[in-house]
Write a protein that holds these residues in place. Structure first.
Motif, PDB file in Angstrom:
ATOM      1  N   GLY A  95       0.765  -1.106   0.023  1.00 14.44           N
ATOM      2  CA  GLY A  95      -0.116   0.025   0.109  1.00 14.44           C
ATOM      3  C   GLY A  95       0.894   1.107  -0.062  1.00 14.44           C
ATOM      4  N   ILE A  96       0.272   2.360   0.065  1.00 17.04           N
ATOM      5  CA  ILE A  96       1.019   3.703   0.191  1.00 17.04           C
ATOM      6  C   ILE A  96       1.666   3.540   1.348  1.00 17.04           C
ATOM      7  N   ILE A  97       3.150   4.158   1.232  1.00 25.35           N
ATOM      8  CA  ILE A  97       3.931   4.012   2.390  1.00 25.35           C
ATOM      9  C   ILE A  97       3.431   4.951   3.296  1.00 25.35           C
ATOM     10  N   GLY A  98       3.429   4.796   4.617  1.00 21.57           N
ATOM     11  CA  GLY A  98       2.941   5.345   5.758  1.00 21.57           C
ATOM     12  C   GLY A  98       1.532   5.364   5.949  1.00 21.57           C
ATOM     13  N   SER A  99       0.648   4.720   5.216  1.00 25.50           N
ATOM     14  CA  SER A  99      -0.644   4.560   5.408  1.00 25.50           C
ATOM     15  C   SER A  99      -0.774   3.578   6.481  1.00 25.50           C
ATOM     16  N   SER A 100      -1.980   3.362   7.212  1.00 26.47           N
ATOM     17  CA  SER A 100      -2.156   2.470   8.038  1.00 26.47           C
ATOM     18  C   SER A 100      -2.102   0.937   7.610  1.00 26.47           C
ATOM     19  N   SER A 101      -2.710   0.760   6.517  1.00 25.70           N
ATOM     20  CA  SER A 101      -2.550  -0.599   5.922  1.00 25.70           C
ATOM     21  C   SER A 101      -1.212  -0.874   5.672  1.00 25.70           C
ATOM     22  N   GLU A 115       1.597   0.051   7.054  1.00 27.55           N
ATOM     23  CA  GLU A 115       2.217   0.003   8.201  1.00 27.55           C
ATOM     24  C   GLU A 115       1.816  -1.367   9.090  1.00 27.55           C
ATOM     25  N   GLU A 116       0.533  -1.721   8.855  1.00 29.32           N
ATOM     26  CA  GLU A 116       0.148  -2.829   9.811  1.00 29.32           C
ATOM     27  C   GLU A 116       0.353  -4.191   9.073  1.00 29.32           C
ATOM     28  N   SER A 117       0.986  -4.192   7.705  1.00 26.76           N
ATOM     29  CA  SER A 117       1.073  -5.098   6.869  1.00 26.76           C
ATOM     30  C   SER A 117       2.731  -5.259   6.963  1.00 26.76           C
ATOM     31  N   ARG A 118       3.581  -4.498   7.593  1.00 30.48           N
ATOM     32  CA  ARG A 118       4.989  -4.755   7.744  1.00 30.48           C
ATOM     33  C   ARG A 118       5.355  -5.920   8.426  1.00 30.48           C
ATOM     34  N   LYS A 119       6.278  -6.503   7.954  1.00 28.41           N
ATOM     35  CA  LYS A 119       6.747  -8.231   8.298  1.00 28.41           C
ATOM     36  C   LYS A 119       8.204  -7.840   9.219  1.00 28.41           C
ATOM     37  N   GLN A 120       7.973  -8.409  10.395  1.00 27.86           N
ATOM     38  CA  GLN A 120       9.146  -8.288  11.110  1.00 27.86           C
ATOM     39  C   GLN A 120      10.261  -9.375  10.773  1.00 27.86           C
ATOM     40  N   LEU A 121      11.666  -9.122  10.567  1.00 24.32           N
ATOM     41  CA  LEU A 121      12.491  -9.991   9.944  1.00 24.32           C
ATOM     42  C   LEU A 121      13.449 -10.406  11.210  1.00 24.32           C
TER      43      LEU A 121
END
Length: 292
Positions: A108-114, A116-122
């Motif tokens: 999604g758009i960088i910085g949007s809530s969607s 940020e919520e879909s970021r994956k921890q490595l």
């Protein structure tokens, strides 16, 4: 268009006292929701370090179309977004896994809530080296996050919020990533008569490091069982080879044709610098060209 109709539009209502960023200003919200929105906004402000807010990327060297970059990634800084048109050897040179972790950007758009919520921890540790395969030109980026960052009661967040420089500098130490970018067209080159053997790293010089990293990447890709976009962790032997070869890399300042020599350029390697008093040619505009 009637005045009554315009007044009914949500953007026309300028009395947004709800503490949120939406445009439904005329819709009353329950008190618990209003309190939750304000609390979340305060948490995001407190979780962002005051001394560092952006990621910094510096060109170390470039050879035969292959480039090496150093990226400083402060805690909670906005991601520096690139596009995955190249394969990358990525060395996690500095990271404290006890207090922080790295996440890849989401969709999604960088910085949007969607997003940020879909970021994956490595599951990355300091000293690890990975081959980040090309994703066909999609966005690539990393964020440096505090462990349990959502809890505003942690000592780290409190120290940042209170501007305690001594505590925040040690607790919120920035991550450092070294990235070796290898364009896709280079991967098809035959760099050795033996397809499966990596040259002796002791023979790497300041003039041959690019071909060495290219050959290493070809071998890692060939040995990868999952031939799909993703991240491959290098073996300990290959990690040692990368670190040793990096010691042979000589930082070089950018050069431009038809321009007088600038001597010893002391400016950062990702900037353009001329010697004092040297005019900029009117028909030559410096442009940094790179296949991200």
């Amino acid at each position: 268009m009637s005045t009554e109709f315009i007044a009914s539009m949500t953007f026309a209502n300028g009395t947004n006292d709800l503490g949120c960023d939406c445009d439904e200003c005329g819709v009353p919200l329950p008190a618990p929701i209003m309190a939750a929105v304000r609390k979340r906004k305060r948490e995001r402000l407190l979780a962002r370090p005051l001394l560092f807010s952006t990621q910094e990327r510096t060109l170390i060297s470039r050879q035969e179309g292959i480039s090496i970059w150093k990226t400083v990634v402060p805690v909670a800084a906005d991601p520096l977004v690139e596009f995955g048109q190249s394969h990358r050897l990525l060395w996690v040179k500095q990271l404290d896994p006890k207090t922080c972790h790295i996440k890849s950007i989401g969709q999604g758009i960088i910085g949007s809530s969607s997003e940020e919520e879909s970021r994956k921890q490595l599951d990355w540790d300091e000293g690890d080296i990975y081959l980040v395969k090309s994703n066909g030109g999609k966005a690539v980026g990393w964020t440096h996050c505090l462990n349990k960052q959502e809890e505003d009661t942690t000592d780290t967040v409190k120290s940042i919020a209170n501007k305690d420089k001594s505590a925040s500098s040690s607790a919120a130490k920035p991550a450092i990533l070294i990235t070796i970018k290898i364009p896709l067209n280079k991967m098809s080159e035959d760099t050795s008569s033996s397809e499966d053997e990596l040259p002796d790293v002791e023979g790497v010089t300041s003039d041959t490091w690019a071909s060495y990293f290219l050959k290493l990447s070809q071998i890692v890709l060939k040995d990868d069982d999952e031939h799909s976009p993703g991240i491959v962790k290098l073996s300990e032997e290959h990690r040692k080879s990368v670190r040793h070869a990096m010691g042979k890399v000589q930082p070089k300042a950018p050069t431009f044709p038809n321009m007088p020599s600038t001597g010893n350029v002391k400016a950062p390697l990702d900037t353009f610098a001329l010697a004092p008093g040297t005019p900029m040619p009117t028909n030559q505009v410096p442009v940094a060209t790179e296949q991200l």
